[in-house]
Write an enzyme that holds these catalytic residues in place. Structure first.
Site, PDB file in Angstrom:
ATOM      1  N   CYS A  66       0.871  -1.213  -0.035  1.00  0.00           N
ATOM      2  CA  CYS A  66       0.067   0.206  -0.043  1.00  0.00           C
ATOM      3  C   CYS A  66       1.044   1.101  -0.059  1.00  0.00           C
ATOM      4  O   CYS A  66       1.838   1.200   0.796  1.00  0.00           O
ATOM      5  CB  CYS A  66      -0.921   0.000   1.237  1.00  0.00           C
ATOM      6  N   CYS A  99      -0.905   5.794   7.165  1.00  0.00           N
ATOM      7  CA  CYS A  99      -2.084   5.461   7.496  1.00  0.00           C
ATOM      8  C   CYS A  99      -2.109   4.474   8.628  1.00  0.00           C
ATOM      9  O   CYS A  99      -0.965   3.709   8.997  1.00  0.00           O
ATOM     10  CB  CYS A  99      -2.852   4.616   6.603  1.00  0.00           C
ATOM     11  N   GLN A 113     -17.328 -10.970  13.320  1.00  0.00           N
ATOM     12  CA  GLN A 113     -15.836 -11.022  12.948  1.00  0.00           C
ATOM     13  C   GLN A 113     -15.576 -10.469  11.633  1.00  0.00           C
ATOM     14  O   GLN A 113     -15.819 -10.929  10.693  1.00  0.00           O
ATOM     15  CB  GLN A 113     -15.129 -12.587  13.193  1.00  0.00           C
ATOM     16  N   TYR A 127     -20.198 -12.468  27.052  1.00  0.00           N
ATOM     17  CA  TYR A 127     -20.029 -11.620  25.767  1.00  0.00           C
ATOM     18  C   TYR A 127     -20.329 -12.257  24.466  1.00  0.00           C
ATOM     19  O   TYR A 127     -19.426 -12.111  23.534  1.00  0.00           O
ATOM     20  CB  TYR A 127     -18.590 -11.154  25.878  1.00  0.00           C
ATOM     21  N   CYS A 150      -8.839 -10.570  21.506  1.00  0.00           N
ATOM     22  CA  CYS A 150      -8.150 -10.147  20.580  1.00  0.00           C
ATOM     23  C   CYS A 150      -7.311  -8.997  21.042  1.00  0.00           C
ATOM     24  O   CYS A 150      -6.639  -8.188  20.337  1.00  0.00           O
ATOM     25  CB  CYS A 150      -9.168  -9.220  19.607  1.00  0.00           C
TER      26      CYS A 150
END
Length: 482
Positions: A87, A93, A313, A342, A439
């Protein structure tokens, strides 16, 4: 003779680092958030966009009490694991942090980082940490991207150094690293499909030509706030969600007509209205402009309806691997009652339902619970109960008396992890098995220390849902101590 001269070091070399200092370092190992670290005169220096073993020239940007942060000026000796970022916005970014690292090395670095965190912070030296499950193609995997509009455009170094004059009053893209006040206007992102990026550029062109004002966070005014694009992997369905400050039916109908003509693969257009000053893509209500207002996708043999604000997800194919890992580690039998804490929209709960006597899912977000119930009905699954509420208040003896005690608990909390009191409550529920999905290995390690008072952590299986970034999903199996 002064001690610093006896050691061959001058007083300048011994002093604390300062902002602006230029150093040559040999990077030592991967650290948190994708940065590598090195030592300079006993001081830790973190540098992004570097790899272990590289000799680099850096400049100090920030000095903290225990460490310094620096930016990369040049690579003097390159690692064989360095690769050319795909990229053109990489570095400017904030979306990706590891595009300069060969994917095979990304997996090794994530493996090493999990080992260090689980050993040192969670204090689990006996935990078996398996190699991360990677992907075949580490680009184009995201089924959702959230882009921001802004009246304050951030220019990349290349744009600043060019001869082009840029309009800095309009941007649609992503935030630069650590800067949520401005937006980098982007025309490509290799984490989503080419169809999604074409749509991003089309919406930018249409809204600019229509003179719709982007959100100005300083003045707290403007119409355009976010563009959220969600794409199904297994079905030909794609959602465009324009988040705006207020509702303008005429404008939305004109955008809908444009998308139907130019981007017919957009199966639904929705408009989320956010009149708060918070920089979020959520709002008070959502209007469906055309289409069903949802998209559907599959995980294995289950179909899920995905509403504009629902959690799903972001990597569908790796989510299938994640679900398989949870199924294998949980080892649910037909007599088992499972708590899915959760639970979100029920992805894991529904995947375990066919093997269990019953599932009780708890989730704070009421809309997610409604979505989970809808997904259970959609898949004709009748042994799941989904409840909305605060875990801290719900997990009481009265709750287990009403819903039954769990044999197995699945935990999948948000990035911040569990409230310490909830972790203690979970330990007291007495389940024989806990499967903890996270995560964020930092918050997971903190929670595991609490759970380890009653449970033994046995296996950790990382699943790489986020190639090109420093994030990784980690699944830990815990067994109740005898």
């Amino acid at each position: 003779m002064p001690s610093d001269q006896r050691s061959g070091e001058t007083p300048a070399e011994k002093r604390k680092l300062r902002r602006g200092d230029v150093l040559e370092l040999v990077m030592e190992k991967i650290a948190d958030r994708g940065k590598c670290l090195a030592h300079h005169n006993g001081q830790v220096v973190f540098v992004p966009h570097t790899l272990a073993g590289e000799r680099v020239k850096v400049q100090v940007l920030k000095r903290r009490r225990k460490f310094a942060e620096a930016c990369l000026l040049s690579v003097l000796e390159s690692s064989p694991n360095r690769t050319t970022p795909r990229c053109r916005y990489f570095g400017s970014c904030g979306g990706c942090t590891l595009q300069h690292v060969a994917y095979s090395q990304q997996l090794k670095d994530k493996h090493q980082l999990i080992r260090e965190v689980m050993t040192r912070q969670a204090e689990l030296p006996e935990l078996e940490i398996r190699a991360p499950l990677g992907v075949t193609v580490p680009y184009g995997y995201r089924n959702k991207m959230e882009f921001s509009f802004s009246a304050h455009r951030w220019l990349s170094r290349e744009e600043i150094n060019s001869d082009t004059l840029y309009d800095k009053s309009f941007a649609l893209g992503l935030h630069p690293p650590g800067n949520f006040a401005k937006v980098l206007d982007i025309n490509e992102c290799h984490l989503q499909s080419e169809k999604c990026i074409a749509l991003l550029n089309g919406v930018r062109d249409f809204t600019r030509k229509s003179n719709w004002a982007p959100w100005d966070w300083r003045r707290k005014e403007g119409f355009l706030r976010n563009l959220v694009i969600r794409e199904s992997v297994h079905m030909p369905e794609l959602m465009a969600n324009l988040v705006t400050f207020g509702y303008d039916e005429e404008r939305m109908l004109s955008l809908g007509a444009y998308l139907k003509t130019e981007y017919p693969y957009v199966t639904t257009l929705v408009n989320t209205i956010n009149t708060s000053h918070a920089q979020t893509a959520f709002g008070e209500r959502t209007e469906t402009i055309y289409g069903p207002g949802i998209i559907r996708d599959r995980i294995h043999d289950l179909t899920f309806e995905i509403a504009p604000g629902a959690f799903f997800q972001t990597n569908t194919l790796q989510a299938e691997n994640l679900v398989t890992v949870v199924q294998d580690l949980a080892d649910v039998t037909p007599n088992d009652h499972v708590y899915d804490l959760y639970c979100g929209t029920g992805t894991i709960a529904l995947s375990l339902a066919k093997s269990a006597a019953g599932i009780t899912g708890i989730e704070l977000v009421e809309d997610a619970v409604l979505n989970a119930r809808s997904n259970a009905a959609l898949n004709a699954i009748g042994n799941c109960t989904f409840i909305s509420g605060d875990m801290l208040k719900l997990l009481t003896p009265a709750f287990t008396s009403e819903h039954g005690s769990p044999d197995i608990i699945v935990l999948d909390p948000p990035r911040a992890g569990m409230h310490p009191k909830v972790a203690a409550q979970v330990s007291q529920l007495g389940a024989r098995t806990i499967v903890y999905v996270s995560c964020n290995i930092q918050s997971q390690s903190r929670d595991l220390k609490v759970l380890s008072e009653s449970y033994r952590a046995v296996i950790a299986q990382p699943v790489d849902l986020f190639p090109q970034t420093h994030h990784v999903e980690n699944v830990v199996l815990l067994k109740k101590k005898l």
